[in-house]
Design a protein around this motif. Structure first.
Motif, short mmCIF file in Angstrom:
data_model
loop_
_atom_site.label_atom_id
_atom_site.label_comp_id
_atom_site.label_asym_id
_atom_site.label_seq_id
_atom_site.Cartn_x
_atom_site.Cartn_y
_atom_site.Cartn_z
N MET A 1 0.86 -1.18 0.00
CA MET A 1 0.00 0.00 0.00
C MET A 1 0.89 1.22 0.00
O MET A 1 1.48 1.58 1.00
CB MET A 1 -0.90 -0.01 1.23
N SER A 2 1.03 1.83 -1.15
CA SER A 2 2.05 2.86 -1.26
C SER A 2 1.45 4.15 -1.79
O SER A 2 0.44 4.16 -2.48
CB SER A 2 3.15 2.39 -2.21
N ASP A 46 -4.54 -2.11 -2.63
CA ASP A 46 -4.03 -0.75 -2.73
C ASP A 46 -5.06 0.17 -3.38
O ASP A 46 -4.76 0.93 -4.31
CB ASP A 46 -2.71 -0.70 -3.50
N LEU A 53 -4.23 4.61 0.86
CA LEU A 53 -4.24 5.59 1.95
C LEU A 53 -4.89 6.91 1.54
O LEU A 53 -5.80 7.39 2.22
CB LEU A 53 -2.82 5.80 2.48
N THR A 69 -10.96 -3.74 4.00
CA THR A 69 -9.70 -4.28 3.50
C THR A 69 -9.81 -5.79 3.40
O THR A 69 -10.60 -6.42 4.11
CB THR A 69 -8.53 -3.93 4.43
N GLU A 73 -2.52 -7.16 6.52
CA GLU A 73 -1.48 -6.17 6.23
C GLU A 73 -2.10 -4.87 5.73
O GLU A 73 -1.65 -3.77 6.10
CB GLU A 73 -0.49 -6.74 5.21
N GLU A 74 -3.11 -5.00 4.89
CA GLU A 74 -3.80 -3.80 4.41
C GLU A 74 -4.46 -3.05 5.56
O GLU A 74 -4.36 -1.83 5.67
CB GLU A 74 -4.85 -4.18 3.37
N LEU A 76 -3.77 -3.11 8.78
CA LEU A 76 -2.79 -2.52 9.70
C LEU A 76 -2.16 -1.27 9.09
O LEU A 76 -1.89 -0.29 9.79
CB LEU A 76 -1.73 -3.55 10.06
N ALA A 77 -1.91 -1.30 7.77
CA ALA A 77 -1.33 -0.11 7.12
C ALA A 77 -2.30 1.05 7.15
O ALA A 77 -1.91 2.21 7.38
CB ALA A 77 -0.94 -0.45 5.68
N ARG A 79 -4.65 1.60 9.40
CA ARG A 79 -4.70 2.09 10.78
C ARG A 79 -3.45 2.91 11.13
O ARG A 79 -3.52 3.93 11.81
CB ARG A 79 -4.85 0.92 11.75
N ALA A 80 -2.29 2.44 10.64
CA ALA A 80 -1.05 3.08 11.06
C ALA A 80 -0.75 4.36 10.28
O ALA A 80 -0.13 5.28 10.81
CB ALA A 80 0.12 2.10 10.89
N HIS A 81 -1.18 4.43 9.02
CA HIS A 81 -0.65 5.48 8.15
C HIS A 81 -1.69 6.36 7.46
O HIS A 81 -1.31 7.38 6.87
CB HIS A 81 0.24 4.86 7.08
#
Length: 391
Positions: A1-2, A46, A53, A69, A73-74, A76-77, A79-81
């Motif tokens: 996820m970029s 993504d 994001l 999601t 991994e998606e 958590l990303a 939530r974090a970012h």
């Protein structure tokens, strides 16, 4: 996820421009179709290739209160970012044994469960903590993928309720997914809806008190109001693509495609008639002409199946891929026109400038629009525009 940006200086080889104003408008259009339901913005893969994001942020700005999601991994990303408000919920539904259960609970992610093995792994992972997991039970009402079969549903519900009484989790949702909502009138739609109602009723009779019940994906959100329940889960429609030609085009549905994929011509040259083009010489020039080299290939997600058929806008005209699409590049026959190296070649976009759409590429490749946008590779920078603007 970029989140990626174009290289500094010079002309970029290629870019996928993501119009977040269009995404916000699509969310508002879809919300108006289901005014009594909460809105989950699905950003798996993504964000269907658009960048999870920034798309999650834009969807929330337009009124989404849930983010969907597929993988942990998606989730958590996000939530974090993603920087979302604390009251926005995130659901994750594709778990495998050994998944990061505890990390997801600690990150305040809602977890989907389809089988008792997952409940057992989850409760074991929470031993020694004071955290209470939020769990949604998924029913297989006829899609035949993830989800609990009707015969096994009573056992799954009973086990979840035992864990709830033990203070380990709270059942927050009951849900399912349609197989053929993109085919108007398909008999499975009514059958799945009836079975979902019955499975929800059984769970509620046993004592489940869900916050949300949901089954509506993009096509159901658009065309089946009886499926909206407490929450709808648009995916591809949020990105402005029609879920299926049978339902109408993007414009017919009031949606605007969000992604425009373009590249800068790497080379323009004159060739004689009878000149073979690309591997296998499946295209041979019918006469003296000019060829343009587009620096995108199947490593960037351009489908090789569209060799000889994929449309591209160059110099205000539709061109067609000449010969095979290679890993990094393909060729278009310019018919004697002489655009300059660095001029734009547009593979697809909203169609405002007469350019092809993702649906045009889907037809050329014998696939669906979902795949066209989702497969655009990581070598292509996503350039998000209108991120901070209202509208």
């Amino acid at each position: 996820m970029s989140e990626t940006a174009p290289p500094r200086g010079g002309t970029p080889r290629a870019r996928a421009e993501i119009d977040l104003a269009a995404l916000r408008a699509n969310v508002r259009t879809l919300r108006a179709k289901a005014p009594g339901a909460a809105f989950m913005a699905v950003v798996k893969a993504d964000g269907y290739g658009h960048g999870a994001l920034p798309c999650a942020r834009a969807a929330v700005a337009a009124g989404a209160t849930w983010i969907g999601t597929a993988t942990p991994e998606e989730a958590l990303a996000v939530r974090a970012h993603a920087g979302l408000p604390a009251d926005v919920r995130v659901l994750c539904w594709l778990w495998t044994p050994g998944g990061p259960w505890r990390e997801a609970v600690e990150a305040d992610v809602d977890l989907s469960v389809s089988d008792p093995w997952a409940l057992r792994e989850l409760t074991e992972a929470l031993r020694g903590t004071s955290r209470v997991a939020r769990v949604q039970l998924k029913a297989d009402t006829g899609l035949g993928r993830n989800g609990c079969q009707p015969d096994d549903w009573p056992g799954l519900v009973a086990e979840a309720l035992r864990a709830e009484r033990a203070g380990l989790l709270r059942v927050t949702g009951l849900w399912s997914h349609f197989a053929c909502a993109d085919e108007p009138g398909h008999p499975s739609i009514g059958a799945q809806l009836s079975l979902f109602r019955a499975m929800v009723a059984h769970a509620e009779d046993l004592g489940v008190r869900p916050e949300v019940r949901h089954i509506a994906n993009s096509p159901a959100t658009l065309t089946l109001p009886e499926t909206h329940f407490d929450l709808v889960r648009p995916g591809i429609a949020m990105y402005g693509l029609s879920p299926a030609p049978a339902l109408g085009s993007s414009a017919d549905l009031g949606l605007r495609p969000v992604m425009t994929l373009s590249a800068s011509l790497a080379l323009v040259k004159e060739v004689p008639g009878g000149h073979g083009v690309s591997y296998g010489h499946h295209y041979v020039t019918p006469g003296a002409t000019t060829l343009g080299l587009v620096p995108l290939g199947y490593a960037d997600g351009v489908p090789r199946h569209a060799s000889g058929t994929g449309p591209v806008l160059v110099g205000g005209k539709w061109r067609t891929v000449a010969g095979r699409i290679a890993m990094d590049q393909f060729v278009v026959d310019l018919g004697g026109d002489r655009p300059a190296p660095g001029d734009e070649a547009v593979l697809f976009g909203p169609g405002d400038r007469g350019e092809p759409t993702a649906e045009d590429w889907a037809q050329a490749a014998g696939t669906i629009g979902y795949e066209i946008v989702t497969r655009v590779g990581a070598r292509v920078p996503r350039v998000h525009v209108n991120e901070g603007r209202a509208g």
